[in-house]
Design an enzyme around this catalytic site. Structure first.
Site, mmCIF file in Angstrom:
data_model
loop_
_atom_site.group_PDB
_atom_site.id
_atom_site.type_symbol
_atom_site.label_atom_id
_atom_site.label_comp_id
_atom_site.label_asym_id
_atom_site.label_seq_id
_atom_site.Cartn_x
_atom_site.Cartn_y
_atom_site.Cartn_z
ATOM 1 N N LYS A 88 37.923 16.891 -37.678
ATOM 2 C CA LYS A 88 37.018 16.081 -38.261
ATOM 3 C C LYS A 88 35.832 17.089 -38.313
ATOM 4 O O LYS A 88 35.800 18.001 -37.436
ATOM 5 C CB LYS A 88 36.453 14.834 -37.272
ATOM 6 C CG LYS A 88 37.441 13.858 -37.159
ATOM 7 C CD LYS A 88 37.442 12.710 -38.520
ATOM 8 C CE LYS A 88 38.244 11.744 -38.381
ATOM 9 N NZ LYS A 88 38.154 10.846 -39.543
ATOM 10 N N ASP B 176 38.458 16.417 -42.458
ATOM 11 C CA ASP B 176 38.026 15.144 -42.895
ATOM 12 C C ASP B 176 36.310 15.183 -42.690
ATOM 13 O O ASP B 176 36.166 15.308 -41.387
ATOM 14 C CB ASP B 176 38.871 14.129 -42.181
ATOM 15 C CG ASP B 176 38.358 12.579 -42.510
ATOM 16 O OD1 ASP B 176 37.439 12.416 -43.660
ATOM 17 O OD2 ASP B 176 38.664 11.733 -41.885
ATOM 18 N N GLU C 119 39.169 16.137 -46.915
ATOM 19 C CA GLU C 119 38.941 14.551 -47.283
ATOM 20 C C GLU C 119 37.755 14.433 -47.254
ATOM 21 O O GLU C 119 37.053 14.493 -46.354
ATOM 22 C CB GLU C 119 39.826 14.181 -45.988
ATOM 23 C CG GLU C 119 39.969 12.630 -46.202
ATOM 24 C CD GLU C 119 40.738 11.874 -45.147
ATOM 25 O OE1 GLU C 119 40.805 10.490 -45.076
ATOM 26 O OE2 GLU C 119 41.366 12.483 -44.451
ATOM 27 N N ASP D 241 38.945 9.134 -49.745
ATOM 28 C CA ASP D 241 39.302 8.109 -48.654
ATOM 29 C C ASP D 241 38.368 6.937 -48.878
ATOM 30 O O ASP D 241 38.766 6.096 -49.571
ATOM 31 C CB ASP D 241 39.279 8.514 -47.329
ATOM 32 C CG ASP D 241 39.676 7.543 -46.229
ATOM 33 O OD1 ASP D 241 39.756 6.576 -46.582
ATOM 34 O OD2 ASP D 241 39.411 8.073 -45.098
ATOM 35 N N LYS E 27 43.737 3.351 -47.189
ATOM 36 C CA LYS E 27 43.711 2.579 -45.943
ATOM 37 C C LYS E 27 43.894 0.854 -46.412
ATOM 38 O O LYS E 27 43.143 0.561 -46.994
ATOM 39 C CB LYS E 27 42.236 2.894 -45.415
ATOM 40 C CG LYS E 27 42.288 4.236 -44.608
ATOM 41 C CD LYS E 27 40.967 4.168 -43.704
ATOM 42 C CE LYS E 27 41.053 5.503 -42.818
ATOM 43 N NZ LYS E 27 40.735 6.379 -43.460
#
Length: 373
Positions: A167, A192, A217, A242, A266
């Site tokens: 992250k 991400d 991402e 995403d 997702k």
């Protein structure tokens, strides 16, 4: 055999599971996992689904409270109102109501579980899945220092994982990425951002080509397809969407705008497995690979994600199963099967292929309510 779905009762279980360690992303930190399990009963069959939300709007606008309310007022009475010819009819009825995709995804998974058990088929088989095993990769939260992040990544590699996601956010990026890449020059590494950056950061993000990343991402806001398209045009590193991919229509827009090289689907965000399949097929048509993302939660949500991850165009490792590093209890009687440290078996038993441990669920339940016909 009667193939209609007639649901006799639906029970919602609000649960709370402490995390074994905190998990930090760009929008905040989690120390406990809250969510909702739905149990639907149809004759002698029960089906399960999970709403992967939180107590507060930490990651999505939906919360434990909002899911309980909309299911109590709208979705459960709808599902209990009559018999259904199949999942597609249920999805069409749920989609007559705006939003609340996390709630819809949970109740739709419950119905898939029931339908699979009725016919003796796994959800993965019904979706058209082609893999018996899928590779998984961890999502490593933000750490106080680059050295701390390197240590956390080293731990995940020691467990047998090959693909690592870290992250990032402004102030927690270049120095951290460089430290991991220097320590592990050959590792399959992705970052991400969870929408942490702004259009003004575009030129700086383009410089991340130097890190040889698998993908970057969701760097920009979920509504910024235009700027994602600009970044795609400037980078050789693939850009993955995403949060921007909430519906098949938005996926189609992203494809036509060339705003994504890869899509993370997702299941919870897009409203369930039916829409997951539609987005998967749309991306395959445009030759855009996908992978199935995850959220912290129980094994019920993981089982649905593994069914989706078995689809043929799900070309990159999934996050599903990564929650076992953080969530103390998956609420299943039998843990999901693993091999080689980084692979999970796609459940092949009828329905979602899992069984909930009712005693452990009871110990984690903070609220329970049932609606019947």
């Amino acid at each position: 055999m009667d193939t209609t779905i007639r649901i006799d009762s639906i029970t919602a279980y609000s649960f709370r599971i402490p995390l074994t360690r905190s998990f930090r992303i760009s929008v905040g930190e989690m120390t406990v996992k809250e969510g909702i399990l739905f149990e639907g009963r149809s004759g002698g069959i029960c089906g399960w689904g999970e709403a992967a939300v939180d107590r507060i709007p930490f990651y999505t606008t939906e919360t434990v409270g909002s899911v309980l309310d909309v299911s109590r007022q709208v979705f459960c009475p709808l599902l209990l109102s009559r018999s259904w010819s199949g999942i597609s009819e249920i999805v069409a009825a749920l989609d007559c109501y705006r939003g609340h995709r996390f709630a819809k995804a949970a109740l739709e998974a419950m119905c898939w579980d029931i339908r699979g058990k009725q016919g003796g088929r796994s959800v993965a088989h019904m979706l058209g899945g082609t893999r018996a095993w899928v590779e998984t990769g961890p999502s490593v939260g933000m750490k106080p220092s680059p050295a701390g992040l390197v240590e956390a990544v080293a731990h995940e590699l020691e467990q047998g994982f090959h693909r690592i996601k870290i992250k990032v956010a402004p102030g927690k990026d270049d120095e951290y990425i460089q430290a991991v890449r220097t320590a592990f020059p050959a590792v399959s590494l992705m970052v991400d951002a969870n929408s942490a950056y702004h259009p003004a950061d575009l030129a700086r993000l383009a410089e991340w080509d130097q890190y040889n990343l698998l993908m970057i991402e969701q760097p920009f806001n979920e509504h910024d397809l235009h700027y994602h398209a600009q970044l795609c045009a400037r980078m050789t590193t693939p850009v993955c969407l995403d949060e921007s991919i909430e519906t098949p229509h938005l996926a189609d827009c992203a494809m036509k705008m060339h705003a994504a090289d890869i899509v993370n689907i997702k299941v919870c965000r897009v409203g369930g497995l039916t829409h997951t399949l539609r987005i998967h097929d749309l991306c395959a048509k445009h030759q855009i690979p996908v992978w199935i993302g995850s959220r912290l939660g129980s094994g019920v949500a993981t089982a649905a994600r593994l069914a989706a991850a078995s689809l043929p165009n799900a070309s990159f490792p999934t996050d599903a199963g990564a929650e076992r590093a953080y969530v103390a209890d998956d609420l299943l009687t039998t843990p999901l099967e693993t091999r080689n440290g980084c692979e999970l078996r796609v459940p092949s038993a009828p329905g979602l292929g899992i069984e909930v441990d009712r005693a452990r669920l009871a110990a984690c339940t903070t609220h329970q309510e049932t609606q019947t016909r």
